[in-house]
Design an enzyme around this catalytic site. Structure first.
Site, PDB file in Angstrom:
ATOM      1  N   CYS A   6       0.725  -1.222   0.129  1.00  0.00           N
ATOM      2  CA  CYS A   6       0.140   0.150  -0.147  1.00  0.00           C
ATOM      3  C   CYS A   6       0.890   1.297   0.022  1.00  0.00           C
ATOM      4  CB  CYS A   6      -1.020   0.077   1.189  1.00  0.00           C
ATOM      5  SG  CYS A   6      -2.492  -1.072   1.067  1.00  0.00           S
TER       6      CYS A   6
HETATM    7  N1  LIG Z   1      -1.469  -3.072   2.296  1.00  0.00           N
HETATM    8  C1  LIG Z   1      -1.884  -2.509   3.005  1.00  0.00           C
HETATM    9  O1  LIG Z   1      -1.578  -1.573   3.602  1.00  0.00           O
HETATM   10  C2  LIG Z   1      -3.355  -2.512   3.181  1.00  0.00           C
HETATM   11  C3  LIG Z   1      -4.102  -1.698   4.005  1.00  0.00           C
HETATM   12  C4  LIG Z   1      -5.543  -2.496   4.795  1.00  0.00           C
HETATM   13  N2  LIG Z   1      -5.189  -3.212   5.622  1.00  0.00           N
HETATM   14  C5  LIG Z   1      -6.308  -2.886   3.612  1.00  0.00           C
HETATM   15  O2  LIG Z   1      -6.545  -4.035   3.454  1.00  0.00           O
HETATM   16  O3  LIG Z   1      -6.766  -2.090   3.008  1.00  0.00           O
END
Ligand SMILES: NC(=O)CC[C@H](N)C(=O)O
Length: 314
Positions: A2
């Site tokens: 992300c």
């Molecule tokens: N890869 C991440 O940081 C994911 C952020 C969050 N847990 C989501 O699923 O959107």
């Protein structure tokens, strides 16, 4: 992975375009979906809504149902909703509405249509735009580059929790706090515990995404009297998991990093002209002149950045 980003301008300007550049530079961190939270010029009355309908074959009937709920709360569309569709089943719309008598009661009733609609933001100045796909594709579909404002957030998602659905992408609105949005990189491991506690207080969660929780958690703490900075600091010792998140209000942006410092954050701040992102190369896309980059690489860090002369300290 992300990728997250924040941008603050010293005067209203092309914040939408800058957020698209910041997210285009980080698309490799998560091309599942991309989202933007943009703060435009605040209205004294009326709200701007961004919403998603899940089945475009029922668009007309569902929009009528939505309008009826507005009417029940003495509100209505100030102009025809602007609808965006493509080959996907869902459609998105932007609409300006007059003030409902009680915003929270209206949001609660609008959420009853949740199998058909989701209100993604409702603000005097905030607009959340999010969809499946990369930064440029989402921006072009929704006209994000043209949005003028003072500040905002961006997110490129690689889902760890919940499905890759357009409504389960970031940023998340701190439902029902009208102008609060969040982006998050990481995972909240005590998500269900907190979701349960907050649900018992009356908050509604429309996705299974752990990040939706953080927005509501911080806003609830602020409602209880904490400053944003106090709430951010408290989140580090209260919420389990790994995270770097940024939360925005009409006054600015705050961030918090967990105790393990697993998730990066780099920032350039030139007297309030600020860009923050997961990766330095993204920040440098919008800060093209020689500048010092602050690397927030330690654990348990928080910070708040006000827009112009506005303060987040009180
Ligand atoms: N890869 C991440 O940081 C994911 C952020 C969050 N847990 C989501 O699923 O959107």
């Amino acid at each position: 992975m992300c990728g997250i980003a924040g941008r603050i301008l010293t005067a209203p300007g092309q914040v939408g375009a800058d957020l698209v550049d910041l997210m285009d530079a980080q698309e490799h961190r998560g091309a599942d979906s991309t989202g933007f939270a943009v703060y435009g010029p605040p209205r004294d009355t009326g709200y701007v809504l961004r919403a998603m309908g899940f089945d475009k074959s029922r668009q007309d009937a569902d929009l009528n149902a939505f309008e009826a709920v507005l009417k029940d709360h003495s509100s209505g569309f100030l102009s025809d909703p602007k609808i965006v569709t493509d080959e996907n089943r869902h459609y998105c719309f932007r609409a300006e509405i007059s003030d409902p008598t009680d915003l929270q009661a209206w949001v609660r009733d609008a959420d009853e249509l949740t199998d058909r609609f989701e209100v993604q933001s409702c603000g005097r100045s905030l607009e959340i735009i999010k969809d499946i796909g990369g930064a440029e594709a989402v921006a072009e579909k929704h006209g994000v580059r043209d949005i003028i404002g003072t500040h905002g957030l961006g997110h490129a998602r690689l889902a760890t929790e919940s499905s890759v659905l357009p409504n389960a992408s970031h940023p998340f609105w701190a439902r029902p706090f009208s102008d609060v949005a969040i982006v998050h990189n990481g995972q909240i491991t005590d998500y269900f515990t907190w979701r349960d506690k907050l649900s018992r207080k009356g908050y509604r969660f429309l996705t299974e995404n752990d990040s939706e929780l953080i927005a509501v958690w911080v806003s609830d703490q602020m409602k209880a009297g904490l400053t944003m900075e106090q709430a951010l600091k408290k989140s580090i010792t209260s919420i389990d998991g790994v995270f770097t998140y940024m939360i925005a209000t009409p006054d600015g942006i705050g961030f918090a990093k967990d105790r393990f410092a697993m998730k990066p954050l780099v920032v350039v701040n030139r007297n309030g002209d600020l860009a923050a992102a997961t990766e330095e190369q993204a920040v440098r896309r919008v800060m093209t002149e020689e500048c010092d980059v602050i690397n927030y690489d330690g654990p348990s860090l928080t910070g708040i950045w006000g827009v112009g002369n506005r303060s987040l300290a009180a």
